[in-house]
Scaffold this active site. Sequence first.
Site, PDB file in Angstrom:
ATOM      1  N   GLU A  92       0.854  -1.188   0.000  1.00 26.48           N
ATOM      2  CA  GLU A  92       0.000   0.000   0.000  1.00 26.48           C
ATOM      3  C   GLU A  92       0.893   1.242   0.000  1.00 26.48           C
ATOM      4  O   GLU A  92       1.741   1.398   0.887  1.00 26.48           O
ATOM      5  CB  GLU A  92      -0.897  -0.010   1.243  1.00 26.48           C
ATOM      6  CG  GLU A  92      -1.608   1.292   1.528  1.00 26.48           C
ATOM      7  CD  GLU A  92      -2.453   1.811   0.359  1.00 26.48           C
ATOM      8  OE1 GLU A  92      -3.294   1.073  -0.149  1.00 26.48           O
ATOM      9  OE2 GLU A  92      -2.229   2.974  -0.042  1.00 26.48           O
ATOM     10  N   THR A 152     -19.050   5.771   3.009  1.00 28.13           N
ATOM     11  CA  THR A 152     -20.325   5.839   3.725  1.00 28.13           C
ATOM     12  C   THR A 152     -20.875   4.453   3.988  1.00 28.13           C
ATOM     13  O   THR A 152     -21.787   4.293   4.788  1.00 28.13           O
ATOM     14  CB  THR A 152     -21.332   6.653   2.872  1.00 28.13           C
ATOM     15  OG1 THR A 152     -20.683   7.852   2.453  1.00 28.13           O
ATOM     16  CG2 THR A 152     -22.560   7.029   3.648  1.00 28.13           C
ATOM     17  N   ALA A 170     -22.617   2.383   2.012  1.00 25.87           N
ATOM     18  CA  ALA A 170     -23.870   1.958   1.372  1.00 25.87           C
ATOM     19  C   ALA A 170     -23.585   0.756   0.466  1.00 25.87           C
ATOM     20  O   ALA A 170     -22.706   0.815  -0.391  1.00 25.87           O
ATOM     21  CB  ALA A 170     -24.465   3.110   0.563  1.00 25.87           C
ATOM     22  N   VAL A 212       4.119   0.068  -5.474  1.00 22.88           N
ATOM     23  CA  VAL A 212       4.436  -0.900  -6.529  1.00 22.88           C
ATOM     24  C   VAL A 212       4.585  -0.119  -7.834  1.00 22.88           C
ATOM     25  O   VAL A 212       3.673   0.611  -8.239  1.00 22.88           O
ATOM     26  CB  VAL A 212       3.359  -1.997  -6.634  1.00 22.88           C
ATOM     27  CG1 VAL A 212       3.644  -2.917  -7.818  1.00 22.88           C
ATOM     28  CG2 VAL A 212       3.322  -2.803  -5.340  1.00 22.88           C
ATOM     29  N   HIS A 251     -17.353   6.844  -7.635  1.00 19.67           N
ATOM     30  CA  HIS A 251     -17.689   5.466  -8.036  1.00 19.67           C
ATOM     31  C   HIS A 251     -17.210   5.222  -9.467  1.00 19.67           C
ATOM     32  O   HIS A 251     -18.005   5.057 -10.371  1.00 19.67           O
ATOM     33  CB  HIS A 251     -19.209   5.251  -7.988  1.00 19.67           C
ATOM     34  CG  HIS A 251     -19.799   5.386  -6.620  1.00 19.67           C
ATOM     35  ND1 HIS A 251     -21.160   5.572  -6.414  1.00 19.67           N
ATOM     36  CD2 HIS A 251     -19.250   5.341  -5.404  1.00 19.67           C
ATOM     37  CE1 HIS A 251     -21.394   5.647  -5.112  1.00 19.67           C
ATOM     38  NE2 HIS A 251     -20.249   5.515  -4.480  1.00 19.67           N
ATOM     39  N   ASN A 311     -13.573  -1.498  -8.449  1.00 20.92           N
ATOM     40  CA  ASN A 311     -14.723  -1.067  -9.247  1.00 20.92           C
ATOM     41  C   ASN A 311     -14.430  -1.072 -10.746  1.00 20.92           C
ATOM     42  O   ASN A 311     -15.346  -1.181 -11.567  1.00 20.92           O
ATOM     43  CB  ASN A 311     -15.159   0.332  -8.815  1.00 20.92           C
ATOM     44  CG  ASN A 311     -15.525   0.370  -7.344  1.00 20.92           C
ATOM     45  OD1 ASN A 311     -15.954  -0.640  -6.788  1.00 20.92           O
ATOM     46  ND2 ASN A 311     -15.327   1.509  -6.698  1.00 20.92           N
ATOM     47  N   THR A 316     -19.183  -0.812  -4.426  1.00 19.17           N
ATOM     48  CA  THR A 316     -18.160  -1.572  -3.688  1.00 19.17           C
ATOM     49  C   THR A 316     -18.594  -3.012  -3.411  1.00 19.17           C
ATOM     50  O   THR A 316     -17.792  -3.944  -3.547  1.00 19.17           O
ATOM     51  CB  THR A 316     -17.816  -0.841  -2.373  1.00 19.17           C
ATOM     52  OG1 THR A 316     -17.551   0.530  -2.677  1.00 19.17           O
ATOM     53  CG2 THR A 316     -16.604  -1.455  -1.704  1.00 19.17           C
TER      54      THR A 316
HETATM   55  P1  FAD Z   1      -9.500   1.853  -2.819  1.00 21.85           P
HETATM   56  O1  FAD Z   1     -10.311   1.760  -1.595  1.00 21.85           O
HETATM   57  O2  FAD Z   1      -9.393   3.174  -3.478  1.00 21.85           O
HETATM   58  O3  FAD Z   1      -8.040   1.318  -2.485  1.00 21.85           O
HETATM   59  C1  FAD Z   1      -7.004   1.290  -3.459  1.00 21.85           C
HETATM   60  C2  FAD Z   1      -5.675   1.471  -2.718  1.00 21.85           C
HETATM   61  O4  FAD Z   1      -4.608   1.166  -3.635  1.00 21.85           O
HETATM   62  C3  FAD Z   1      -5.433   2.891  -2.231  1.00 21.85           C
HETATM   63  O5  FAD Z   1      -5.224   2.904  -0.832  1.00 21.85           O
HETATM   64  C4  FAD Z   1      -4.168   3.316  -2.977  1.00 21.85           C
HETATM   65  O6  FAD Z   1      -3.307   4.143  -2.211  1.00 21.85           O
HETATM   66  C5  FAD Z   1      -3.501   1.990  -3.307  1.00 21.85           C
HETATM   67  N1  FAD Z   1      -2.596   2.067  -4.465  1.00 21.85           N
HETATM   68  C6  FAD Z   1      -2.844   2.627  -5.669  1.00 21.85           C
HETATM   69  N2  FAD Z   1      -1.767   2.481  -6.487  1.00 21.85           N
HETATM   70  C7  FAD Z   1      -0.826   1.799  -5.777  1.00 21.85           C
HETATM   71  C8  FAD Z   1       0.487   1.340  -6.091  1.00 21.85           C
HETATM   72  N3  FAD Z   1       1.026   1.509  -7.305  1.00 21.85           N
HETATM   73  N4  FAD Z   1       1.202   0.713  -5.117  1.00 21.85           N
HETATM   74  C9  FAD Z   1       0.663   0.507  -3.881  1.00 21.85           C
HETATM   75  N5  FAD Z   1      -0.596   0.924  -3.542  1.00 21.85           N
HETATM   76  C10 FAD Z   1      -1.333   1.549  -4.484  1.00 21.85           C
HETATM   77  N6  FAD Z   1     -18.736   3.166  -2.209  1.00 21.85           N
HETATM   78  C11 FAD Z   1     -19.877   2.479  -1.992  1.00 21.85           C
HETATM   79  O7  FAD Z   1     -20.088   1.418  -2.582  1.00 21.85           O
HETATM   80  N7  FAD Z   1     -20.798   2.919  -1.095  1.00 21.85           N
HETATM   81  C12 FAD Z   1     -20.658   4.090  -0.430  1.00 21.85           C
HETATM   82  O8  FAD Z   1     -21.505   4.474   0.378  1.00 21.85           O
HETATM   83  C13 FAD Z   1     -19.474   4.862  -0.675  1.00 21.85           C
HETATM   84  N8  FAD Z   1     -19.285   6.041  -0.047  1.00 21.85           N
HETATM   85  C14 FAD Z   1     -18.117   6.695  -0.202  1.00 21.85           C
HETATM   86  C15 FAD Z   1     -17.911   7.877   0.520  1.00 21.85           C
HETATM   87  C16 FAD Z   1     -16.675   8.511   0.487  1.00 21.85           C
HETATM   88  C17 FAD Z   1     -16.476   9.774   1.258  1.00 21.85           C
HETATM   89  C18 FAD Z   1     -15.619   7.943  -0.276  1.00 21.85           C
HETATM   90  C19 FAD Z   1     -14.253   8.569  -0.277  1.00 21.85           C
HETATM   91  C20 FAD Z   1     -15.826   6.795  -1.037  1.00 21.85           C
HETATM   92  C21 FAD Z   1     -17.079   6.166  -1.024  1.00 21.85           C
HETATM   93  N9  FAD Z   1     -17.335   5.001  -1.741  1.00 21.85           N
HETATM   94  C22 FAD Z   1     -18.506   4.323  -1.564  1.00 21.85           C
HETATM   95  C23 FAD Z   1     -16.347   4.421  -2.664  1.00 21.85           C
HETATM   96  C24 FAD Z   1     -15.613   3.259  -1.979  1.00 21.85           C
HETATM   97  O9  FAD Z   1     -14.878   3.725  -0.898  1.00 21.85           O
HETATM   98  C25 FAD Z   1     -14.749   2.576  -3.023  1.00 21.85           C
HETATM   99  O10 FAD Z   1     -15.628   1.999  -3.980  1.00 21.85           O
HETATM  100  C26 FAD Z   1     -13.883   1.461  -2.445  1.00 21.85           C
HETATM  101  O11 FAD Z   1     -13.039   1.921  -1.428  1.00 21.85           O
HETATM  102  C27 FAD Z   1     -13.041   0.861  -3.584  1.00 21.85           C
HETATM  103  O12 FAD Z   1     -12.215  -0.142  -3.049  1.00 21.85           O
HETATM  104  P2  FAD Z   1     -10.853  -0.536  -3.747  1.00 21.85           P
HETATM  105  O13 FAD Z   1     -10.151  -1.464  -2.837  1.00 21.85           O
HETATM  106  O14 FAD Z   1     -11.116  -1.000  -5.125  1.00 21.85           O
HETATM  107  O15 FAD Z   1     -10.036   0.837  -3.922  1.00 21.85           O
END
Ligand code: FAD
Length: 498
Positions: free
Chosen positions: A40, A119, A121, A223, A421, A455, A467
């Site tokens: 991370e 949030t 949801a 990475v 999203h 996503n 999510t």
């Molecule tokens: P992320 O949670 O974005 O995690 C990806 C991680 O990869 C990050 O920490 C990043 O730093 C890391 N990364 C990127 N590139 C590299 C690299 N090269 N090397 C190492 N690490 C790296 N979604 C919903 O479905 N319902 C909701 O109610 C909702 N509300 C939200 C409210 C807010 C305020 C926010 C900010 C987001 C919300 N979302 C919601 C969106 C939801 O948080 C995301 O859909 C979800 O976190 C995506 O998960 P993920 O693991 O794919 O990506």
Amino acid sequence: MTGRFPDEVEVAIVGSGPAGSAYARVLAELVPGTRVAMFEVGPRLGEPAGVHVKNLPDDEAARARTASEGPGPAEVAPWRPGAARVRREGTFLLDAAHAGGMPSVAMSACVGGMGAHWTGACPRPGDDERPDVDGLDELLDTAERLLGVTRDPFADAPFAGTVRERLAAALDAGRAPDRRVGPMPLAVRVGADGAVHWSGADVVLGEATRADPAFGLHAEALVTRVVVEDGRAVGVRVRDRRTSEEHAVRARHVVVAADALRTPQLLWASGVRPAALGRYLNDQPQIVYAVRLRDVAGRPPAAASAGVSWVPYTRSEPFHGQMMQLDASPIPFVAQDAAPGSIVGLGWFCAKDVRAEDRVTFDAGDLDAYGLPAPTIHYGLSAVDRERTEAATAAVRRAAHALGEPLDPAPVVLSAGASLHYQGTVRLGRADDGTSVCDPTSQVWGVEHLRVAGNGVIGTEIAANPTLTALALAVAGARAIAADLTRTLTGARPAQGA
Ligand code: FAD
């Protein structure tokens, strides 16, 4: 060991958000003892790793939000009607020159990713929203378990019943039973003492992962490349952000779960560039409005949390509504003298008309603050999008007038990217025909043992918060890795249960 990282693991996971964490959890449940290294780029925010900031004391939460805002422009863009760029705490915007037609496109950089700030949801996709994968309902069940989803956690919140009754009377006619107004399922647990615990990646990782000594989470580790040899992923290159040293980590499987912009970024930087990479970029046009509930008697005591209600997507109304009674809303609406629960924020998300030309591109000569090829967004709304946005705006008005008196003259369409999203950039498909990046188990076409997660894998026109669906797809991918590891490393069958 090279520095603080292992030389070799079975599985390297890039990104510690909910999607990467789902891979770790399923592997810990099905093939415990598998060496898994999760990298991370951002810092760890608190205990346990991946904790949601809302579970932290206020001062720690404020520090954690700032620590998640990565290297993005320092500009603050609070929500206000008509704002050109909207930024939420805990996220950072892509600079305006690269954000193109999606001014509010944002990311988080921290252990737990955006899942430390979300949030929670977790609506199920319905009708045309559903990705074309086998066994989707069971995968969604498992994703709900990993996220700790509760169907109606705040059932006794002030006026939650009133909100749903009024919305149902106005909107439910002609809807199938599973598409009617109801409580929004949330990734949250309410304890017997009423204490609220928001699910972050910590909940997704769970005790199974934390208790497995073969699992390692490495924060502040960027990475920079997936190493591919002879058409197969064989490891990653990692830059230690604390020392700037570079390390090579061999892995039998690599999972890139680095969000919908940085997953294609890393593939592109690694020379993995299928035709669909970065294309079909899909944000959900979002419309917001706020109302004061009409004719609600009395002033209930302030509740620990407020009600969240849901108007599901349907084929004829391809958008979905999320009603948040004031203090649950991520967008600050003005409350003044309002009784708890009596101001309702309405947020409608539209399914985007998915088009190949909406995309994120990269250029080796244009680097971001981490030194990786900077993402540039090319994005616009089609005539279909404009029609849907108008229809959704009319639906928001209908809902608002059913509830009470609007606080603003008209609903506001937020600037593109505000939904947070983003989808489609590494989307799945049934065939390697140039319109998808991976198969239904998220295996990248043409590069064995490389999977993508998050996503970006969702290719359907989905209006629901994505999510839960992304995690369902991650469960399928993780099971495929577990099956391979079981076959090749132990010759045994995978354990049951994930
Ligand atoms: P992320 O949670 O974005 O995690 C990806 C991680 O990869 C990050 O920490 C990043 O730093 C890391 N990364 C990127 N590139 C590299 C690299 N090269 N090397 C190492 N690490 C790296 N979604 C919903 O479905 N319902 C909701 O109610 C909702 N509300 C939200 C409210 C807010 C305020 C926010 C900010 C987001 C919300 N979302 C919601 C969106 C939801 O948080 C995301 O859909 C979800 O976190 C995506 O998960 P993920 O693991 O794919 O990506």
